[in-house]
Design a protein around this motif. Structure first.
Motif, PDB file in Angstrom:
ATOM      1  N   ARG A  70      83.090 -40.161  50.774  1.00 62.68           N
ATOM      2  CA  ARG A  70      82.280 -41.354  50.532  1.00 62.68           C
ATOM      3  C   ARG A  70      81.472 -41.684  51.784  1.00 62.68           C
ATOM      4  O   ARG A  70      81.951 -41.480  52.903  1.00 62.68           O
ATOM      5  N   ALA A  71      80.271 -42.211  51.579  1.00 62.78           N
ATOM      6  CA  ALA A  71      79.486 -42.712  52.710  1.00 62.78           C
ATOM      7  C   ALA A  71      79.859 -44.179  52.906  1.00 62.78           C
ATOM      8  O   ALA A  71      79.827 -44.964  51.956  1.00 62.78           O
ATOM      9  N   ILE A  72      80.212 -44.524  54.143  1.00 59.00           N
ATOM     10  CA  ILE A  72      80.689 -45.872  54.459  1.00 59.00           C
ATOM     11  C   ILE A  72      79.621 -46.632  55.247  1.00 59.00           C
ATOM     12  O   ILE A  72      78.982 -46.074  56.138  1.00 59.00           O
ATOM     13  N   TYR A  73      79.463 -47.873  54.907  1.00 58.03           N
ATOM     14  CA  TYR A  73      78.485 -48.737  55.575  1.00 58.03           C
ATOM     15  C   TYR A  73      79.186 -50.000  56.057  1.00 58.03           C
ATOM     16  O   TYR A  73      80.146 -50.453  55.438  1.00 58.03           O
ATOM     17  N   LEU A  74      78.689 -50.552  57.167  1.00 53.84           N
ATOM     18  CA  LEU A  74      79.219 -51.823  57.673  1.00 53.84           C
ATOM     19  C   LEU A  74      78.066 -52.813  57.820  1.00 53.84           C
ATOM     20  O   LEU A  74      76.929 -52.411  58.094  1.00 53.84           O
ATOM     21  N   PRO A  75      78.376 -54.103  57.665  1.00 54.40           N
ATOM     22  CA  PRO A  75      77.308 -55.105  57.792  1.00 54.40           C
ATOM     23  C   PRO A  75      76.859 -55.302  59.240  1.00 54.40           C
ATOM     24  O   PRO A  75      77.676 -55.230  60.167  1.00 54.40           O
ATOM     25  N   GLN A  79      68.862 -61.264  62.809  1.00 61.73           N
ATOM     26  CA  GLN A  79      68.534 -62.293  63.796  1.00 61.73           C
ATOM     27  C   GLN A  79      68.526 -63.646  63.104  1.00 61.73           C
ATOM     28  O   GLN A  79      68.162 -63.741  61.940  1.00 61.73           O
ATOM     29  N   ARG A  80      68.936 -64.673  63.803  1.00 66.38           N
ATOM     30  CA  ARG A  80      68.816 -66.015  63.261  1.00 66.38           C
ATOM     31  C   ARG A  80      67.355 -66.327  62.986  1.00 66.38           C
ATOM     32  O   ARG A  80      66.499 -65.838  63.724  1.00 66.38           O
ATOM     33  N   PRO A  81      66.978 -67.176  62.027  1.00 64.65           N
ATOM     34  CA  PRO A  81      67.868 -67.902  61.141  1.00 64.65           C
ATOM     35  C   PRO A  81      68.109 -67.186  59.816  1.00 64.65           C
ATOM     36  O   PRO A  81      68.703 -67.767  58.926  1.00 64.65           O
ATOM     37  N   VAL A  82      67.679 -65.949  59.658  1.00 62.91           N
ATOM     38  CA  VAL A  82      67.803 -65.286  58.364  1.00 62.91           C
ATOM     39  C   VAL A  82      69.266 -64.971  58.082  1.00 62.91           C
ATOM     40  O   VAL A  82      69.919 -64.293  58.866  1.00 62.91           O
ATOM     41  N   LYS A  83      69.760 -65.462  56.953  1.00 58.61           N
ATOM     42  CA  LYS A  83      71.183 -65.279  56.650  1.00 58.61           C
ATOM     43  C   LYS A  83      71.415 -64.077  55.758  1.00 58.61           C
ATOM     44  O   LYS A  83      72.082 -64.174  54.739  1.00 58.61           O
ATOM     45  N   LYS A  84      70.822 -62.958  56.116  1.00 59.92           N
ATOM     46  CA  LYS A  84      71.033 -61.765  55.308  1.00 59.92           C
ATOM     47  C   LYS A  84      71.709 -60.698  56.133  1.00 59.92           C
ATOM     48  O   LYS A  84      71.384 -60.490  57.298  1.00 59.92           O
ATOM     49  N   LEU A  85      72.623 -60.004  55.471  1.00 59.26           N
ATOM     50  CA  LEU A  85      73.297 -58.880  56.113  1.00 59.26           C
ATOM     51  C   LEU A  85      72.487 -57.638  55.866  1.00 59.26           C
ATOM     52  O   LEU A  85      71.853 -57.482  54.817  1.00 59.26           O
ATOM     53  N   ARG A  86      72.517 -56.727  56.840  1.00 59.19           N
ATOM     54  CA  ARG A  86      71.968 -55.398  56.621  1.00 59.19           C
ATOM     55  C   ARG A  86      73.146 -54.446  56.690  1.00 59.19           C
ATOM     56  O   ARG A  86      74.127 -54.735  57.371  1.00 59.19           O
ATOM     57  N   PHE A  87      73.025 -53.312  56.025  1.00 58.92           N
ATOM     58  CA  PHE A  87      74.146 -52.377  56.022  1.00 58.92           C
ATOM     59  C   PHE A  87      73.738 -51.062  56.661  1.00 58.92           C
ATOM     60  O   PHE A  87      72.695 -50.502  56.331  1.00 58.92           O
ATOM     61  N   HIS A  88      74.581 -50.613  57.620  1.00 54.55           N
ATOM     62  CA  HIS A  88      74.304 -49.377  58.347  1.00 54.55           C
ATOM     63  C   HIS A  88      75.465 -48.408  58.190  1.00 54.55           C
ATOM     64  O   HIS A  88      76.638 -48.818  58.186  1.00 54.55           O
ATOM     65  N   ARG A  89      75.135 -47.146  58.124  1.00 55.56           N
ATOM     66  CA  ARG A  89      76.121 -46.086  57.971  1.00 55.56           C
ATOM     67  C   ARG A  89      77.094 -46.099  59.139  1.00 55.56           C
ATOM     68  O   ARG A  89      76.696 -46.310  60.284  1.00 55.56           O
ATOM     69  N   TYR A  90      78.355 -45.858  58.841  1.00 55.74           N
ATOM     70  CA  TYR A  90      79.378 -45.786  59.889  1.00 55.74           C
ATOM     71  C   TYR A  90      80.326 -44.640  59.591  1.00 55.74           C
ATOM     72  O   TYR A  90      80.838 -44.521  58.471  1.00 55.74           O
TER      73      TYR A  90
END
Ligand SMILES: Nc1ncnc2c1ncn2[C@@H]1O[C@H](COP(=O)(O)OP(=O)(O)OP(=O)(O)O)[C@@H](O)[C@H]1O
Ligand SMILES: [Mg+2]
Length: 210
Positions: A70-75, A79-90
């Motif tokens: 499986r490909a695993i991603y972490l949040p 940058q503030r103030p945007v309350k969105k997570l981005r997901f990057h491969r780990y």
């Protein structure tokens, strides 16, 4: 009924009281529960989280999942103030760095980023949940903001699936719900899947009736 703030305080406190042995056992059981589930079988790209504040530890799970192909991603926090997570491969063993809350996250290299709608499964941390798939988080609204787009998807094609992760004691009878809360498809604990009965989804589209 307890307020959201009171609930958060009480359950977070209880969660921090768990001993190391209990945590380790629970995490091992949860790994087995997840790997047996249909959520997992049909998912190739899985977002996890790095445990903080006594949350269920997913490090054992993500190692196994990585070995399972499986490909695993972490949040990664925006940058503030945007309350969105981005997901990057780990990949297990890769370097992480602490974000502003002190939570380890991958280095935000563009090449390793995945669009949220390309994830199959998102393992979502939570403070409390109920049998309807309602979730109480830490209170910042990051997951609700990030996955608000799921609300506009139709029927069985909702992607990604959001699967809450918790210790079984975090279940409560009923949670207060806000209009912006994004419901979970299900919740996995060390005791198994909660099999949430969600009003908006027909039972036949539940991939988890094994
Ligand atoms: N889609 C949205 N649109 C507008 N406001 C939102 C949205 N999602 C979340 N919020 C805001 O975020 C705040 C926190 O949301 P909530 O109390 O549901 O947190 P939470 O789900 O417990 O936390 P988290 O998701 O970070 O773990 C709310 O006060 C709300 O104003
Ligand atoms: Mg919420």
């Amino acid at each position: 009924m307890e307020s959201k703030a009171e609930l958060r305080h009480r359950i977070r406190w209880q969660r921090r009281q768990l001993g190391l042995g209990e945590r380790t056992r629970a995490a091992r059981r949860l790994t087995a529960v997840l790997r047996r589930s249909r959520w997992y079988r049909y998912s190739r790209r899985i977002a996890c989280y790095w445990a903080t504040d006594g949350e269920m530890d997913l490090s054992g799970f993500l190692q196994r999942a990585h070995q399972d192909g499986r490909a695993i991603y972490l949040p990664v926090l925006n940058q503030r103030p945007v309350k969105k997570l981005r997901f990057h491969r780990y990949r297990p063993g890769e370097r992480l760095r602490a974000n502003r809350f002190g939570i380890p996250e991958p280095l935000p290299q563009q090449a390793n980023r995945i669009a949220c709608r390309d994830l199959d499964l998102v393992l979502v941390p939570l403070v409390a949940f109920d049998g309807q798939g309602h979730r109480l988080g830490m209170g910042a609204g990051f997951y609700d903001h990030t996955f608000a787009f799921i609300r506009h998807q139709q029927g069985r094609w909702r992607r990604p699936r959001l699967l809450g992760i918790a210790f079984s004691f975090q279940r409560i009878a009923a949670l207060p719900v806000e209009p912006w809360d994004i419901p979970l498809a299900d919740v996995a604990t060390e005791r198994g899947l909660a099999r949430c009965q969600i009003e908006h989804r027909s039972r036949s589209s539940n991939p988890n009736r094994s």
